[in-house]
Design an enzyme around this catalytic site. Structure first.
Site, PDB file in Angstrom:
ATOM      1  N   CYS A  92      49.315  61.071 -70.108  1.00 10.32           N
ATOM      2  CA  CYS A  92      48.447  62.187 -69.730  1.00 10.32           C
ATOM      3  C   CYS A  92      47.110  61.670 -69.225  1.00 10.32           C
ATOM      4  CB  CYS A  92      48.182  63.106 -70.921  1.00 10.32           C
ATOM      5  SG  CYS A  92      49.654  63.763 -71.696  1.00 10.32           S
ATOM      6  N   CYS A  99      47.098  69.345 -69.712  1.00 12.58           N
ATOM      7  CA  CYS A  99      46.612  69.385 -71.077  1.00 12.58           C
ATOM      8  C   CYS A  99      45.150  68.946 -71.135  1.00 12.58           C
ATOM      9  CB  CYS A  99      47.475  68.506 -71.970  1.00 12.58           C
ATOM     10  SG  CYS A  99      47.418  66.768 -71.546  1.00 12.58           S
ATOM     11  N   ASP A 129      52.206  68.209 -66.914  1.00 10.78           N
ATOM     12  CA  ASP A 129      50.855  67.950 -66.419  1.00 10.78           C
ATOM     13  C   ASP A 129      50.938  67.774 -64.908  1.00 10.78           C
ATOM     14  OD1 ASP A 129      49.501  65.890 -69.115  1.00 10.78           O
ATOM     15  OD2 ASP A 129      49.402  68.038 -68.741  1.00 10.78           O
ATOM     16  N   CYS A 178      56.099  66.413 -69.156  1.00 11.21           N
ATOM     17  CA  CYS A 178      55.367  67.408 -69.931  1.00 11.21           C
ATOM     18  C   CYS A 178      54.798  68.526 -69.095  1.00 11.21           C
ATOM     19  CB  CYS A 178      54.227  66.747 -70.678  1.00 11.21           C
ATOM     20  SG  CYS A 178      52.950  66.167 -69.577  1.00 11.21           S
TER      21      CYS A 178
END
Lengths: 120, 411
Positions: free
Chosen positions: A105, A60, A37, A35
């Site tokens: 995350c 995020c 991150d 993603c």
């Protein structure tokens, strides 16, 4: 809206321990390729305890909030105690229980810290 | 505009209090009840292995399976003997790479790809290039999310095989396939086309396109998951080796050696996803009934509308070409990736998801493309024939909510 309670947004906007250390013992770079991150963690370790810690990086809201809360929690803890922290501890800190994708995350900061502790 | 949401059971469901708004067809499409009933019917009435037995169930299953092969062939203007069923476009491309290109290409040969490829049409080529000492070249991404074809002729020097995507799953760019193929064919280059976002979304005729291989996914065109197709020009089958061996693809088996069936059976070892393929046949029938040309107009209207509405939102960046080409005609399809300033794509998708709006966030299996765009990831909304302008309105409302949560701004 459930995941983004005030606590999370608060830590996202004003995170604890954001920045760099002048003389870190270890700097770890970790990221979640799925993603984007990304996190850098500076650790200062003395005797067997984490003396100081800073983090920075793109990510995020959940990742930043987690980093803010985790870095605050682990300050002063022994290496062993930090390495023993797990997913449930993070979820308790954040007061949320996200699905598998977002779990990556919120775990990223702790994983980076653990990597750093294994180096030194 | 097409109005068939009622044919799709999942689109009648809710996420909490919110009706499901499916804006992720680029990853997989939803299925009409006609497809679901067909698969259910298969399992309830004639589930049996194909090509094997004499009893009537097996004959019926075999006929249904082969009927889909004919449907697929007709759908793309090909011959049924040139259709190989796979689990999806990814497997189809791997078959081209390791079944064909591995034997066809020699050390030092060059393969030309593009900077906008999905990992499925990039990673296998990287692996082959390393294994065989091949050169990898890339058509660069130019302005407005289109390919920079200005040096195509030069790029094609030394290239034996070109593989590229018809419609980008990130930028929605519709590449000028026929134009690119014409240039490649002057140099007798083999062309493989990734049609995953194109087949079932616009008319695709392999003869018109002039390509040598076409890979696409049944599950992106109303078919079940676990279905896909590789079409190849008949003559290439001679140089192709199956990746999987075993039952059903053999002719005669002795202890030491075996002979193989003719294509396409040669490339379909083992018991296939019979229910899936039978379902795919029904999906194609459904699409033909609606008419693919109508799906194109539907996509055009939705894309125009969405670009307009999203364009009104401040601090929102849309990637990819504008709707129309300078010379007229559609430059981009209904696949729209975007970012909101200072808000991570994950967070956008999370909030939208809680409202029942399903979009994708991340790099959409195109990391090099995102790197080239200079971004970590993006949010992607994609449309298909069951989407409506109301879906786009809901997306816009959802985005405004995201902005409000994260920045306190109302628009």
């Amino acid at each position: 809206m459930d995941l983004y309670r005030e606590k999370i947004l608060e830590h996202f906007e004003h995170p604890n321990n954001y920045g760099k250390l002048d003389n870190p013992d270890v700097t770890i770079h970790d990221f979640n390729p799925l993603c984007g991150d990304e996190i850098y963690v500076d650790l200062e370790i003395e005797k067997n305890k984490l003396k100081n810690i800073r983090f920075r990086g793109l990510g995020c809201a959940l990742m930043r909030a987690s980093a803010s809360l985790v870095t605050e929690k682990v300050k002063g803890m022994t290496k062993e105690k930090i390495i023993a922290l797990d997913k449930e501890d993070i979820e308790k800190l954040l007061e949320i229980s996200p699905g598998p994708t977002r779990t990556k995350c919120i775990l990223l900061p702790l994983e980076a810290i653990k990597k750093g502790l294994k180096v030194k | 505009m097409i109005n068939i949401k009622r044919d799709f059971p999942i689109l009648q469901t809710k996420v909490g209090d919110h009706p499901l708004v499916w804006l992720d067809s680029a990853s997989t499409s939803q299925k009409p009840r006609q497809v679901l009933e067909t698969m259910d019917n298969y399992y309830q009435e004639y589930n049996a292995n194909i090509h094997r037995s004499v009893y009537s169930l097996s004959e019926k299953a075999t006929l249904a399976y082969e009927a889909t092969r004919k449907e697929v062939a007709k759908f793309i203007g090909a011959n049924p003997s040139e259709i190989v069923f796979t689990r999806g476009a990814t497997e189809a491309i791997n078959l081209v790479v390791f079944g064909f290109a591995k034997n066809y290409l020699k050390k030092g040969d060059a393969i030309l790809l593009t900077e906008m490829e999905h990992h499925a049409n990039l990673v296998p080529w990287q692996v082959l290039a390393r294994e065989k000492g091949l050169k990898l070249k890339f058509i660069p991404l130019g302005k407005e999310g289109k390919l920079d074809l200005s040096h195509l002729d030069k790029l094609l020097a030394g290239v034996k095989l070109l593989s590229f995507v018809y419609i980008s799953n990130v930028l929605g760019t519709i590449n000028p396939v026929e134009k690119i193929v014409r240039v490649a064919k002057k140099k007798k280059i083999i062309v493989c086309l990734d049609g995953a976002q194109a087949v079932g979304h616009r008319p695709v005729d392999v003869e018109k396109l002039g390509v040598d291989f076409l890979a696409f996914s049944g599950h992106k065109m109303l078919g079940p998951t676990g279905t896909g197709v590789l079409w190849a020009k008949r003559e290439h089958f001679e140089k192709m080796r199956p990746l999987i061996y075993g039952g059903d693809m053999i002719e005669e088996v002795r202890l030491e050696t075996s002979t193989f069936q003719e294509p396409p059976a040669k490339f379909e070892a083992g018991t296939p996803n019979i229910a899936g393929i039978v379902g795919l046949g029904e999906a194609i029938k459904y699409l033909r009934k609606i008419k693919v040309e109508k799906i194109v107009s539907h996509d055009e209207e939705l894309t125009k509308y969405a670009l307009g509405e999203l364009g009104k939102i401040k601090d929102l960046t849309i990637y990819g070409p504008p709707f129309a080409k300078a010379t007229g005609g559609q430059a981009r399809a209904g696949v729209i990736s975007f970012n909101l300033k200072s808000i991570h794509p994950h967070d956008v998708a999370q909030v939208l998801g809680e409202e029942g709006i399903c979009v994708r966030s991340g790099h959409h299996c195109a990391m090099p493309l995102h790197r080239k765009l200079g971004i970590e990831g993006s949010v992607r909304a994609s449309f298909y024939l069951y989407n409506t302008k109301e879906d786009i309105d809901k997306l816009v409302e959802g985005i405004k909510k995201v902005k409000w949560i994260f920045t306190g701004k109302k628009s």
